[in-house]
Design an enzyme around this catalytic site. Structure first.
Site, short mmCIF file in Angstrom:
data_model
loop_
_atom_site.label_atom_id
_atom_site.label_comp_id
_atom_site.label_asym_id
_atom_site.label_seq_id
_atom_site.Cartn_x
_atom_site.Cartn_y
_atom_site.Cartn_z
N SER A 99 0.78 -1.24 0.00
CA SER A 99 0.00 0.00 0.00
C SER A 99 0.80 1.28 0.00
O SER A 99 0.24 2.36 -0.10
CB SER A 99 -0.97 0.01 1.18
OG SER A 99 -2.12 -0.71 0.86
N THR A 165 -3.26 -15.99 -1.61
CA THR A 165 -2.02 -16.64 -1.16
C THR A 165 -1.92 -18.06 -1.68
O THR A 165 -0.96 -18.77 -1.38
CB THR A 165 -1.93 -16.66 0.38
OG1 THR A 165 -3.04 -17.41 0.90
CG2 THR A 165 -1.98 -15.24 0.93
N ASN A 199 -9.29 -0.29 -0.66
CA ASN A 199 -8.47 -0.28 -1.86
C ASN A 199 -9.24 0.19 -3.08
O ASN A 199 -8.66 0.69 -4.05
CB ASN A 199 -7.91 -1.68 -2.10
CG ASN A 199 -6.91 -2.08 -1.05
OD1 ASN A 199 -5.88 -1.46 -0.90
ND2 ASN A 199 -7.23 -3.12 -0.29
#
Length: 391
Positions: A99, A165, A199
């Site tokens: 970020s 992931t 986001n």
């Protein structure tokens, strides 16, 4: 990249080191240390802190770059680059910056404001008509400022786009798909009435940049920031690029504290895009935030807007007194004053850069964003504070 433990980078830290000029450090201005070195004084605080992150908190590797009041750049590392081979971690090597990308994106938007091409208080509808619509969502009521400040009420997309992931980390995702995923959900609150890190705000900011400039976001960040201030080891990966191209420690993920660490270095970061795709090094992140707050990237009026903050709710989990501006945060230091910046979590890496108005700068990076131990994240933050206070 966002506030979740998986990637949502708890915007933590990083900004002004007024003493560092952008570009290369002058001869003799760099000091390098590794875990085997016995540094003293403030150097010892940083090195010993990194060693604790590795030995006590079980991060495979920990890196740091600092700029002290003397203007000298110092780099440190501890741990191993690869758990299988035991290879020594390269000092000041590349990591995914998560970020911290938001600060790059916000900077480009504010440059466009300074050029008279974007109005901070205009609705996003003016620039992206008929795009921002959903349940309780209307682009005619959401301003550009509210996007950059996380006060738009737009919902998050990153927790609904797959297993980032696992099997889905190699999937390319287009920015519009990210936005559509968010807009299928209900608004969190009416624009301007509360604060929530999303986001989605920065995906829209990236689309705004592309609409106004007629050019790709990656090109604009590269030309307007990376090349302009000489960030030689920073990049915005191209479409489909899953690699980290320069020397780097491997990235690891643990499903929960104490769980086995899985190597997830290779991944498609497109789901981060304008909110989290940048790759950088600790020293380059120091250089970026230093240049930004020294006025080398923004005009005074726009820098003032960036530094105008609102309170971050305690429920977000940052330190007491945390505030958010336009793509940056401020957090009180234990020794007085503020540390400015952002920070980022993306699967495999956690980065915490921080700079102060009097010229100190520290960036810490560890090679797991989901902490191998419960205490790990707090220890990273504590080291940032102590390193800045010692510098």
């Amino acid at each position: 990249m966002s506030p979740s433990s998986q990637w949502r980078g708890r915007a933590i830290v990083a900004v002004v080191a007024a003493a560092l000029a952008v570009g290369c450090s002058p001869p003799g201005s760099e000091v390098q240390a590794h875990g085997s070195d016995r540094a003293r004084g403030s150097d010892g605080v940083v090195q010993q802190g990194l060693d604790r992150l590795v030995h006590d908190d079980k991060y495979p590797a920990a890196l740091a770059a600092t700029i002290g009041r003397d203007g000298r750049t110092r780099n440190y590392a501890s741990g191993v680059a690869d758990l299988k081979t035991g290879a020594k971690v390269p000092v000041d090597s590349q990591v995914r910056a998560g970020s911290n990308t938001k600060t790059f994106t916000a900077t480009v938007v504010l440059q466009l404001v300074g050029e008279g091409k974007v109005d901070l208080d205009a609705p996003i509808e003016r620039y992206l008509p008929n795009l921002v619509r959903g349940e309780g969502i209307d682009g005619r009521r959401i301003t550009v400022r509210q996007l950059l400040q996380h006060t738009s009420g737009l919902p998050e997309y990153s927790d609904t786009i797959g297993d980032l992931t696992g099997k889905d980390r190699h999937t390319y995702v287009q920015p519009r798909t990210l936005l559509d995923t968010a807009l299928a959900r209900k608004a969190l609150f009416a624009p301007g009435t509360s604060w929530s890190y999303s986001n989605t705000n920065y995906v829209l900011a990236g689309l705004l940049i592309e609409k106004i400039t007629g050019r790709p976001l990656a090109e604009q960040i590269t030309h307007r920031i990376i090349q302009r201030i000489g960030l030689r080891h920073t990049s915005f990966p191209g479409v489909g690029d899953e690699r980290i191209r320069e020397a780097h420690p491997q990235a690891y993920f643990a499903a929960k504290p104490g769980a086995p660490l899985e190597n997830i270095t290779k991944m498609d970061p497109s789901w981060g895009w304008a909110a989290g795709q940048v790759i950088s090094t600790p020293s380059d992140l120091n250089r970026f935030f230093t240049a930004l707050f020294n006025g080398k990237l923004l005009k005074p009026a726009q820098l003032t807007q960036m530094r105008t903050t609102v309170k971050v709710p305690d429920s977000f989990g940052l330190e007491p007194g945390a505030r958010y501006g336009l793509g940056v945060t401020s957090i009180p230091l234990s020794c007085g004053g503020l540390v400015w910046g952002h920070g980022g979590d993306i699967p495999g890496y956690k980065t915490r850069p921080g700079v102060t108005d009097d010229g100190r700068a520290v960036t810490i990076a560890v090679t797991a964003n989901q902490a191998p131990t419960k205490q790990g994240p707090a220890d990273v933050n504590a080291l940032l504070d102590s390193a800045l206070c010692e510098k």
